[in-house]
Write a protein that holds these residues in place. Structure first.
Motif, PDB file in Angstrom:
ATOM      1  N   MET A   1       0.828  -1.202   0.000  1.00 15.02           N
ATOM      2  CA  MET A   1       0.000   0.000   0.000  1.00 15.02           C
ATOM      3  C   MET A   1       0.866   1.257   0.000  1.00 15.02           C
ATOM      4  O   MET A   1       0.523   2.256  -0.653  1.00 15.02           O
ATOM      5  CB  MET A   1      -0.932   0.007   1.211  1.00 15.02           C
ATOM      6  CG  MET A   1      -2.100  -0.974   1.095  1.00 15.02           C
ATOM      7  SD  MET A   1      -3.110  -0.720  -0.396  1.00 15.02           S
ATOM      8  CE  MET A   1      -3.685   0.962  -0.135  1.00 15.02           C
ATOM      9  N   ASN A   2       1.994   1.220   0.697  1.00 10.58           N
ATOM     10  CA  ASN A   2       2.914   2.356   0.673  1.00 10.58           C
ATOM     11  C   ASN A   2       3.460   2.583  -0.730  1.00 10.58           C
ATOM     12  O   ASN A   2       3.577   3.730  -1.196  1.00 10.58           O
ATOM     13  CB  ASN A   2       4.066   2.133   1.654  1.00 10.58           C
ATOM     14  CG  ASN A   2       3.646   2.343   3.096  1.00 10.58           C
ATOM     15  OD1 ASN A   2       2.654   3.014   3.366  1.00 10.58           O
ATOM     16  ND2 ASN A   2       4.397   1.772   4.024  1.00 10.58           N
ATOM     17  N   LEU A   3       3.790   1.489  -1.425  1.00 12.18           N
ATOM     18  CA  LEU A   3       4.260   1.602  -2.806  1.00 12.18           C
ATOM     19  C   LEU A   3       3.162   2.182  -3.699  1.00 12.18           C
ATOM     20  O   LEU A   3       3.423   3.044  -4.549  1.00 12.18           O
ATOM     21  CB  LEU A   3       4.682   0.228  -3.333  1.00 12.18           C
ATOM     22  CG  LEU A   3       6.004  -0.337  -2.821  1.00 12.18           C
ATOM     23  CD1 LEU A   3       6.161  -1.799  -3.245  1.00 12.18           C
ATOM     24  CD2 LEU A   3       7.177   0.496  -3.332  1.00 12.18           C
ATOM     25  N   TYR A   4       1.940   1.712  -3.495  1.00  9.91           N
ATOM     26  CA  TYR A   4       0.828   2.182  -4.326  1.00  9.91           C
ATOM     27  C   TYR A   4       0.527   3.651  -4.062  1.00  9.91           C
ATOM     28  O   TYR A   4       0.290   4.422  -4.999  1.00  9.91           O
ATOM     29  CB  TYR A   4      -0.408   1.332  -4.064  1.00  9.91           C
ATOM     30  CG  TYR A   4      -1.577   1.684  -4.962  1.00  9.91           C
ATOM     31  CD1 TYR A   4      -1.475   1.555  -6.345  1.00  9.91           C
ATOM     32  CD2 TYR A   4      -2.777   2.152  -4.422  1.00  9.91           C
ATOM     33  CE1 TYR A   4      -2.545   1.884  -7.168  1.00  9.91           C
ATOM     34  CE2 TYR A   4      -3.841   2.477  -5.239  1.00  9.91           C
ATOM     35  CZ  TYR A   4      -3.722   2.341  -6.609  1.00  9.91           C
ATOM     36  OH  TYR A   4      -4.774   2.668  -7.422  1.00  9.91           O
ATOM     37  N   MET A   5       0.561   4.050  -2.796  1.00 15.48           N
ATOM     38  CA  MET A   5       0.312   5.454  -2.466  1.00 15.48           C
ATOM     39  C   MET A   5       1.412   6.342  -3.036  1.00 15.48           C
ATOM     40  O   MET A   5       1.165   7.461  -3.488  1.00 15.48           O
ATOM     41  CB  MET A   5       0.209   5.629  -0.946  1.00 15.48           C
ATOM     42  CG  MET A   5      -0.955   4.893  -0.309  1.00 15.48           C
ATOM     43  SD  MET A   5      -2.569   5.370  -0.981  1.00 15.48           S
ATOM     44  CE  MET A   5      -2.761   6.982  -0.241  1.00 15.48           C
ATOM     45  N   THR A   6       2.638   5.837  -3.038  1.00 16.00           N
ATOM     46  CA  THR A   6       3.736   6.589  -3.652  1.00 16.00           C
ATOM     47  C   THR A   6       3.476   6.785  -5.141  1.00 16.00           C
ATOM     48  O   THR A   6       3.668   7.869  -5.683  1.00 16.00           O
ATOM     49  CB  THR A   6       5.075   5.856  -3.452  1.00 16.00           C
ATOM     50  OG1 THR A   6       5.325   5.705  -2.052  1.00 16.00           O
ATOM     51  CG2 THR A   6       6.223   6.622  -4.081  1.00 16.00           C
ATOM     52  N   TYR A   7       3.020   5.717  -5.785  1.00 12.96           N
ATOM     53  CA  TYR A   7       2.708   5.805  -7.220  1.00 12.96           C
ATOM     54  C   TYR A   7       1.609   6.836  -7.487  1.00 12.96           C
ATOM     55  O   TYR A   7       1.707   7.636  -8.418  1.00 12.96           O
ATOM     56  CB  TYR A   7       2.281   4.437  -7.749  1.00 12.96           C
ATOM     57  CG  TYR A   7       1.622   4.494  -9.104  1.00 12.96           C
ATOM     58  CD1 TYR A   7       2.367   4.799 -10.250  1.00 12.96           C
ATOM     59  CD2 TYR A   7       0.256   4.261  -9.255  1.00 12.96           C
ATOM     60  CE1 TYR A   7       1.767   4.870 -11.498  1.00 12.96           C
ATOM     61  CE2 TYR A   7      -0.351   4.325 -10.485  1.00 12.96           C
ATOM     62  CZ  TYR A   7       0.412   4.630 -11.616  1.00 12.96           C
ATOM     63  OH  TYR A   7      -0.199   4.711 -12.845  1.00 12.96           O
ATOM     64  N   LEU A   8       0.562   6.828  -6.676  1.00 14.79           N
ATOM     65  CA  LEU A   8      -0.539   7.770  -6.875  1.00 14.79           C
ATOM     66  C   LEU A   8      -0.056   9.207  -6.764  1.00 14.79           C
ATOM     67  O   LEU A   8      -0.509  10.083  -7.506  1.00 14.79           O
ATOM     68  CB  LEU A   8      -1.654   7.517  -5.857  1.00 14.79           C
ATOM     69  CG  LEU A   8      -2.437   6.212  -5.987  1.00 14.79           C
ATOM     70  CD1 LEU A   8      -3.519   6.145  -4.911  1.00 14.79           C
ATOM     71  CD2 LEU A   8      -3.065   6.077  -7.367  1.00 14.79           C
ATOM     72  N   ARG A   9       0.866   9.488  -5.853  1.00 10.81           N
ATOM     73  CA  ARG A   9       1.340  10.854  -5.641  1.00 10.81           C
ATOM     74  C   ARG A   9       2.343  11.282  -6.711  1.00 10.81           C
ATOM     75  O   ARG A   9       2.302  12.401  -7.191  1.00 10.81           O
ATOM     76  CB  ARG A   9       1.979  10.989  -4.254  1.00 10.81           C
ATOM     77  CG  ARG A   9       1.009  11.337  -3.141  1.00 10.81           C
ATOM     78  CD  ARG A   9      -0.078  10.325  -2.943  1.00 10.81           C
ATOM     79  NE  ARG A   9      -0.955  10.662  -1.833  1.00 10.81           N
ATOM     80  CZ  ARG A   9      -1.839   9.829  -1.325  1.00 10.81           C
ATOM     81  NH1 ARG A   9      -1.976   8.622  -1.816  1.00 10.81           N
ATOM     82  NH2 ARG A   9      -2.612  10.200  -0.318  1.00 10.81           N
TER      83      ARG A   9
END
Length: 243
Positions: free
Chosen positions: A79-87
């Motif tokens: 989820m941290n990786l995915y949130m990084t991608y979104l930002r």
């Protein structure tokens, strides 16, 4: 280019804005040998590949296929990786800058601001030729998404133009692929076009990273501190100010 293609000794790749192509399409003849390829922002899997991560997607696929939970630790990491991608978003230049420096994220924001400026300039050229307000609508995307039901509020933009101009503006935004226009459908069980409501639409940004920068465009730059709060869902808004 048609003479080079006719020569047959080489293959060529040309890149360019769809808006610019539409503006110039009456000035040159495109040979029948041309094959069009639509380019999109990098998706989450491609983002991870750019980071050198070759295991996350396969792990997700394995657990999905076997209906097994990930577990808290793995889920938190993913989820941290995915949130990084979104930002950060999926624009190759933004990801390239993130790879160079993932500490000073204001540099990533600077790249995205430059991309948005190029988009706006292209859309304004389209507006000048076709008497549309495409660039205005593009700038309204964050405000539309801030609405409770996320539907487009035509009252904010109708005063600027008539219905035909609005229709051409949305068509230009859609064809430029900088915005994703979704129409409401009353009955999805049959052909979607049979029950579509063309005046009941939502507009989404094609890239979440660019959307974040659009939202924060009134600041001189998006600080690393704001990005970190975004990454960990600790950003709050009070009277339009970010904390």
């Amino acid at each position: 280019m048609k003479y080079f293609v006719k020569d047959g000794r080489y293959d060529f790749i040309e890149t360019g804005s769809l808006i610019t192509l539409k503006l110039l399409n009456n000035k040159f003849i495109i040979p029948s040998e041309v094959e069009y390829l639509s380019m999109y922002p990098m998706d989450f899997e491609e983002f991870l590949m750019a980071l050198g991560d070759t295991t996350t997607i396969s792990q997700l696929q394995y657990h999905f296929d076997n209906k097994k939970p990930l577990g808290d630790v793995i889920n938190r990491r993913m989820m941290n990786l995915y949130m990084t991608y979104l930002r950060v978003g999926g624009m190759p230049q933004a990801i390239e800058q993130f790879l160079k420096d993932n500490v000073n994220l204001s540099k990533v924001d600077k790249v995205k601001r430059e991309i948005i400026k190029l988009y706006e300039d292209d859309l304004k050229n389209y507006d000048n030729k076709y008497k549309t307000i495409t660039s205005n609508i593009y700038s309204f995307i964050p405000a539309f998404l801030a609405n409770k039901n996320k539907a487009v509020n035509f009252n904010k933009i109708k005063k600027h133009s008539d219905y035909l101009s609005l229709a051409n503006s949305f068509d230009g935004l859609k064809k430029s692929m900088v915005g994703n226009i979704c129409s409401n459908v009353l009955d999805p069980s049959i052909g979607l076009n049979l029950t579509v409501e063309p005046n009941n639409i939502k507009i989404y940004s094609q890239d979440t990273g660019l959307l974040i920068t659009q939202i924060l465009e009134n600041t001189d730059s998006t600080s690393t501190d704001i990005y970190k709060k975004l990454l960990f869902n600790k950003l709050s808004i009070n009277n339009g100010m970010f904390f």
